[in-house]
Design a protein around this motif. Structure first.
Motif, PDB file in Angstrom:
ATOM      1  N   ARG A 153       0.844  -1.312  -0.024  1.00  0.00           N
ATOM      2  CA  ARG A 153      -0.155  -0.078  -0.096  1.00  0.00           C
ATOM      3  C   ARG A 153       0.876   1.284   0.011  1.00  0.00           C
ATOM      4  N   SER A 154       1.811   1.273   0.771  1.00  0.00           N
ATOM      5  CA  SER A 154       2.714   2.439   0.887  1.00  0.00           C
ATOM      6  C   SER A 154       3.447   2.772  -0.510  1.00  0.00           C
ATOM      7  N   LEU A 155       3.718   1.572  -1.226  1.00  0.00           N
ATOM      8  CA  LEU A 155       4.405   1.814  -2.334  1.00  0.00           C
ATOM      9  C   LEU A 155       3.462   2.750  -3.359  1.00  0.00           C
ATOM     10  N   SER A 156       2.294   2.579  -3.337  1.00  0.00           N
ATOM     11  CA  SER A 156       1.156   3.135  -4.361  1.00  0.00           C
ATOM     12  C   SER A 156       1.303   4.883  -4.212  1.00  0.00           C
ATOM     13  N   ALA A 157       1.993   5.169  -3.124  1.00  0.00           N
ATOM     14  CA  ALA A 157       2.091   6.594  -2.890  1.00  0.00           C
ATOM     15  C   ALA A 157       3.427   7.181  -3.395  1.00  0.00           C
ATOM     16  N   CYS A 158       4.529   6.506  -3.799  1.00  0.00           N
ATOM     17  CA  CYS A 158       5.958   6.485  -3.844  1.00  0.00           C
ATOM     18  C   CYS A 158       6.013   6.558  -5.474  1.00  0.00           C
ATOM     19  N   GLN A 159       7.553   7.146  -5.605  1.00  0.00           N
ATOM     20  CA  GLN A 159       7.984   6.898  -7.027  1.00  0.00           C
ATOM     21  C   GLN A 159       9.300   6.169  -6.826  1.00  0.00           C
ATOM     22  N   GLY A 160       9.775   5.930  -5.615  1.00  0.00           N
ATOM     23  CA  GLY A 160      11.016   5.091  -5.299  1.00  0.00           C
ATOM     24  C   GLY A 160      11.096   4.540  -3.954  1.00  0.00           C
ATOM     25  N   VAL A 161      11.933   3.560  -3.797  1.00  0.00           N
ATOM     26  CA  VAL A 161      12.282   3.040  -2.544  1.00  0.00           C
ATOM     27  C   VAL A 161      13.923   3.090  -2.134  1.00  0.00           C
ATOM     28  N   LEU A 162      14.129   3.065  -0.898  1.00  0.00           N
ATOM     29  CA  LEU A 162      15.453   2.595  -0.485  1.00  0.00           C
ATOM     30  C   LEU A 162      15.351   1.268  -0.004  1.00  0.00           C
ATOM     31  N   LEU A 163      16.109   0.345  -0.703  1.00  0.00           N
ATOM     32  CA  LEU A 163      16.047  -1.107  -0.404  1.00  0.00           C
ATOM     33  C   LEU A 163      17.206  -1.412   0.525  1.00  0.00           C
ATOM     34  N   VAL A 164      16.968  -1.490   2.069  1.00  0.00           N
ATOM     35  CA  VAL A 164      18.158  -1.477   2.801  1.00  0.00           C
ATOM     36  C   VAL A 164      18.417  -2.910   3.065  1.00  0.00           C
ATOM     37  N   VAL A 165      19.900  -3.239   3.026  1.00  0.00           N
ATOM     38  CA  VAL A 165      20.208  -4.480   3.296  1.00  0.00           C
ATOM     39  C   VAL A 165      21.436  -4.683   4.186  1.00  0.00           C
ATOM     40  N   ASP A 166      21.117  -5.495   5.310  1.00  0.00           N
ATOM     41  CA  ASP A 166      22.219  -5.623   6.434  1.00  0.00           C
ATOM     42  C   ASP A 166      23.486  -6.038   5.505  1.00  0.00           C
ATOM     43  N   ILE A 193      23.196  -0.472   1.662  1.00  0.00           N
ATOM     44  CA  ILE A 193      23.849  -1.425   2.381  1.00  0.00           C
ATOM     45  C   ILE A 193      24.377  -0.807   3.847  1.00  0.00           C
ATOM     46  N   ASN A 194      23.636  -1.388   4.867  1.00  0.00           N
ATOM     47  CA  ASN A 194      23.665  -0.798   6.215  1.00  0.00           C
ATOM     48  C   ASN A 194      24.417  -1.675   7.117  1.00  0.00           C
ATOM     49  N   LYS A 195      24.726  -1.060   8.308  1.00  0.00           N
ATOM     50  CA  LYS A 195      25.271  -1.618   9.290  1.00  0.00           C
ATOM     51  C   LYS A 195      26.735  -2.073   8.967  1.00  0.00           C
ATOM     52  N   ILE A 196      27.595  -1.102   8.003  1.00  0.00           N
ATOM     53  CA  ILE A 196      28.737  -1.485   8.003  1.00  0.00           C
ATOM     54  C   ILE A 196      29.851  -1.213   9.067  1.00  0.00           C
ATOM     55  N   ASP A 197      29.295  -0.514  10.270  1.00  0.00           N
ATOM     56  CA  ASP A 197      29.947  -0.564  11.231  1.00  0.00           C
ATOM     57  C   ASP A 197      30.341  -1.784  11.983  1.00  0.00           C
ATOM     58  N   LEU A 198      29.420  -2.858  11.821  1.00  0.00           N
ATOM     59  CA  LEU A 198      29.534  -4.094  12.284  1.00  0.00           C
ATOM     60  C   LEU A 198      30.924  -4.831  11.955  1.00  0.00           C
ATOM     61  N   LYS A 199      31.256  -5.699  13.260  1.00  0.00           N
ATOM     62  CA  LYS A 199      32.642  -6.378  12.871  1.00  0.00           C
ATOM     63  C   LYS A 199      32.673  -7.233  11.683  1.00  0.00           C
ATOM     64  N   ASN A 200      31.575  -7.999  11.657  1.00  0.00           N
ATOM     65  CA  ASN A 200      31.470  -8.920  10.675  1.00  0.00           C
ATOM     66  C   ASN A 200      30.794  -8.703   9.308  1.00  0.00           C
ATOM     67  N   ALA A 201      30.607  -7.301   9.259  1.00  0.00           N
ATOM     68  CA  ALA A 201      29.984  -6.759   7.937  1.00  0.00           C
ATOM     69  C   ALA A 201      30.843  -6.866   6.583  1.00  0.00           C
ATOM     70  N   ASP A 202      30.317  -7.387   5.644  1.00  0.00           N
ATOM     71  CA  ASP A 202      31.090  -7.754   4.538  1.00  0.00           C
ATOM     72  C   ASP A 202      30.171  -6.907   3.205  1.00  0.00           C
ATOM     73  N   PRO A 203      30.264  -5.644   3.349  1.00  0.00           N
ATOM     74  CA  PRO A 203      29.331  -5.052   2.071  1.00  0.00           C
ATOM     75  C   PRO A 203      29.867  -5.228   0.849  1.00  0.00           C
ATOM     76  N   GLU A 204      31.036  -5.727   0.482  1.00  0.00           N
ATOM     77  CA  GLU A 204      31.511  -6.018  -0.824  1.00  0.00           C
ATOM     78  C   GLU A 204      30.632  -7.313  -1.428  1.00  0.00           C
TER      79      GLU A 204
END
Ligand SMILES: Nc1nc2c(ncn2[C@@H]2O[C@H](COP(=O)(O)OP(=O)(O)OP(=O)(O)O)[C@@H](O)[C@H]2O)c(=O)[nH]1
Length: 727
Positions: A153-166, A193-204
């Motif tokens: 429903r929320s998407l119907s009011a939008c033209q874009g999204v932020l797709l957040v991935v841990d 790509i969120n939580k890049i501060d985490l020790k085990n983060a592997d954004p690549e």
């Protein structure tokens, strides 16, 4: 800043109002973190007055269409949507930057207590960039599969999204589901790509997953830490640069989509609207395309994130509108609003939510019926995905049968009824909507349809009346680290799932697609999946229609009386009748694949099967372990009896808990009676006197057992089906 000051308000008057409000409502709602430095208690008082009385109206005409961006934040559960929303609110000066800003948009008590978002929340942010002032309308959405209707429903009011991935967990099942919702709605997707501060983060490696699964170039990903605020400004810039402004026309007559609504007991329905055409302001007469009723607009405004009244709302903007709508029929989500005498083509609206589980809801005391009715009506304005049918039960009186999107949704709705409306209810065993195809013309005439939907197991038609039963199925997506694939597959097979697809999303993570009978996953599948994968596997599902099924009705009896509220429909596996040779052969080859022996030859104390839900792997069990439950109905019946035994308090008499299919008892448990020591007063004495006392006690208990009313505690019904902790 305390907004009541300077408007003739004194502390004393405010206190009086607060006291009156508290008395009237029983309690104040939990409050979001105070904004603009106002003490929390003052934010409560200002809810008692209309926004117009306490705030200057803002002029929204300064935001031309080119300077508006409407976007949602979507992600898997706990990947950091609400935390990112906090940072965006701070960066744009919408809220003060304090350490207390934690999930500010999660305003409901249930959200704060459970730490999850259940309701999409809108906030309008004003942001200056490169000399221009932008209006950024943000919608923070829930991540849990039960609330995906809020996302669509929320998407119907939008033209874009932020797709957040841990950055640590990578793409999960709801990431995939939410991406495809946005993709199908043709929205611009900005991967974050969120939580890049985490020790085990592997954004690549997450970047590579995004490239592979969503076909989005890795260099489009923005790597951030929402918690620390790292790179969050780049997200705002990407929103402005990559999301297009809405395509709307302000000179056309008004066309506003109601994409959400809430109920305020003082002001009625507050509709969240997205304006696709035209302008709306206080005093306008608007018409609902759904009801054709005319309403006069009392107030329009934006959520900043609290209500901020505006002079007018213009096409392209997202805001709220209050027009004296008082009940659920007047405030349909998906409705189009237009100006009186200026009719327009209604907007497409939304597919109505399809309930996945049904449960009976009854007031604890029948005298509370009307209060509960009004509470349910008001809460369904806030949560339109709940369906309501009137129902009644011999034991529980008049009530309703409610349809929910899942068990978590059911629990949240129940909790909100208690917390926001002070209403306590009895909920019965949840069931999925089965179907039956009727066999005779007379029955079809009686029911007025050939295929009936059974939302109450007590109304399950006998086999002689139907040609076939159908059960709902879903397409499930599981993402798991490769090392758990074998166990996950075994669990799925035990839940009667049929594999459709399997792909590697990177070197060590697999995405599996299965068709599941809904009944097999709705209660505790997620818990089993989490426990066998040490919490690493994720699961999401979507509706996939119906399939033929062999179903039987199983009654639960307490001392011989059927507990209507616990009647369950179960699947009767073919192997319960011995199974076919082909079936047995298939099982043998599965055992072989597991390097496990059938039946007594399996000497292993623990084998792979025992790591997961053994009772569900009954087919393999039967081959391996003599005495294992004979079929699905037996194991379900046994489990219900056992759980009921645990949740029933002991009485003065013995309680026999039985599961029966037709007249055949398939499982039994006994709750032992309290035993009063009738011999306590006999010091020594004659044995015949003791025997007499014991005999009299036994007779008394027999009588009590016949007339005794067995009290089933309120939460016993849920406990019966739900063995483990919350999803
Ligand atoms: N270390 C770290 N933790 C974060 C970050 N962003 C969010 N978190 C934590 O992750 C948890 C979940 O954050 P939320 O913002 O509630 O996640 P959500 O996606 O909104 O959750 P749902 O709405 O329930 O799906 C919280 O404990 C946050 O503090 C981050 O950048 N770094």
């Amino acid at each position: 800043m305390w907004t009541l000051v300077g408007r003739g308000w004194s502390h004393g008057r405010a206190l009086a109002v607060w006291a009156a409000g508290t008395a009237q409502r029983g309690r104040l709602e939990p409050l979001p973190t105070p904004t603009r430095g106002a003490p929390a208690e003052f934010r409560a008082w200002d809810r008692l007055y209309t926004s117009a009385e306490r705030k200057e109206k803002i002029d929204m005409s300064r935001f031309s269409v080119e300077n508006i961006r409407n976007f949602s934040i979507i992600a898997h559960v706990d990947h950091g949507k609400s935390t990112l929303a906090d940072r965006l609110l701070e960066l744009t000066g919408t809220i003060d930057k304090t350490k207390n800003n934690k999930q500010v948009l999660d305003k409901l008590q249930v959200e704060r207590e459970r730490g999850i978002t259940v309701k999409a929340q809108t906030a309008s942010l004003f942001y200056n960039w490169e000399g221009k002032q932008y209006l950024l309308n943000l919608i923070d959405t829930p991540g849990h599969v039960d609330f995906s209707y809020e996302v669509s429903r929320s998407l119907s009011a939008c033209q874009g999204v932020l797709l957040v991935v841990d950055a640590n967990e990578g793409i999960q099942a709801q990431t995939v589901a939410n991406f495809f919702l946005a993709f199908e709605a043709q929205l611009s997707v900005i991967p974050v790509i969120n939580k890049i501060d985490l020790k085990n983060a592997d954004p690549e490696s997450v970047e590579k997953q995004i490239e592979k699964v969503f076909d989005i170039p890795g260099d489009e990903c923005i790597k951030i830490s929402a918690k620390l605020g790292t790179n969050v400004e780049r997200v705002l810039q990407a929103v402005i640069e990559r999301i297009p402004p809405p395509k709307v026309h302000r000179i056309n007559p008004l066309r506003a989509l109601v994409f959400d609504s809430t109920f305020d007991q003082y002001r009625g329905v507050i509709a969240n609207v997205a304006l696709f055409d035209g302008v709306v302001s206080k005093g306008d007469k608007i018409v609902s395309a759904h009801t054709k009723k005319i309403h006069e607009v009392n107030e329009v405004g934006v959520l900043n994130p609290n209500e901020q009244p505006a002079h007018k709302l213009y096409a392209g903007q997202v805001g709220y509108l209050i027009a004296g709508m008082k009940d659920v029929t007047e405030a349909q989500i998906g409705d189009t609003l237009y100006l009186h005498k200026q009719p327009v083509e209604p907007l497409p609206g939304f597919k109505s939510a399809k309930p996945m589980v049904f449960a009976g809801m009854y007031p604890i005391d029948q005298s509370e019926y009307n209060n509960l009715k009004s509470a349910i009506e008001k809460l369904t304005i806030n949560d339109s995905s709940v369906t309501v049918h009137r129902d009644s039960s011999l034991a529980l009186g008049a009530g309703w049968r409610l349809g929910f999107l899942g068990l978590l949704h059911m629990e949240v709705f129940n909790q909100r009824l208690e917390q926001e409306y002070n209403a306590s209810v009895i909920l019965t065993t949840p069931t999925v909507p089965y179907k039956a195809v009727l066999s005779s013309a007379k029955l079809i005439k009686d029911y007025r349809e050939k295929e009936i939907t059974i939302i109450n197991p007590a109304q399950f038609p006998e086999k002689s009346k139907v040609t076939e039963y159908l059960e709902p199925v879903v397409l499930g997506t599981i993402i798991t680290p490769d090392e758990y694939t074998g166990k996950v597959m075994m669990l799925c097979q035990a839940r009667r799932a049929v594999q459709k697809n399997m792909i590697f999303i990177d070197q060590n993570r697999v995405m599996l697609k299965y068709i599941f009978p809904l009944n097999e996953i709705v209660v505790d599948f997620y818990d089993s999946l989490k426990s066998l994968s040490s919490g690493y596997a994720s699961f999401d599902y979507e509706d996939a229609g119906y399939q033929t099924a062999e179903l039987v009705k199983m009654d639960i009896l307490l001392n011989g009386n059927i507990v209507e509220e616990l009647v369950t429909i179960v699947h009767k596996e073919s192997a319960s009748r011995g199974g076919t040779e082909r079936g047995r052969q298939r099982i043998r080859s599965r055992l072989q694949a597991l390097s496990c022996q059938p039946r007594a030859q399996c000497g292993a104390e623990t084998c792979e099967l025992q790591d997961h839900d053994l009772s569900q792997s009954w087919k393999l069990n039967r081959l391996r372990h003599p005495g294992a439950p004979r079929d699905k109905a037996h194991s379900v019946g046994k489990a219900i009896c056992e759980r009921l035994k645990d949740s029933l308090p002991r009485q003065l008499f013995e309680i026999a808990i039985q599961a029966a299919i037709g007249s055949k008892i398939i499982a039994r448990e006994t709750v032992k009676a309290y035993r009063k020591n009738v011999l306590a007063k006999c010091y020594g004495g004659d044995i015949t006197r003791k025997m007499k006392l014991l005999k009299r006690q036994a007779e008394g208990k027999k009588k009590l057992r016949k007339v005794g009313n067995i009290e089933v505690p309120r939460d016993a019904f849920i406990k019966v089906l739900k063995t483990q902790s919350d999803k």
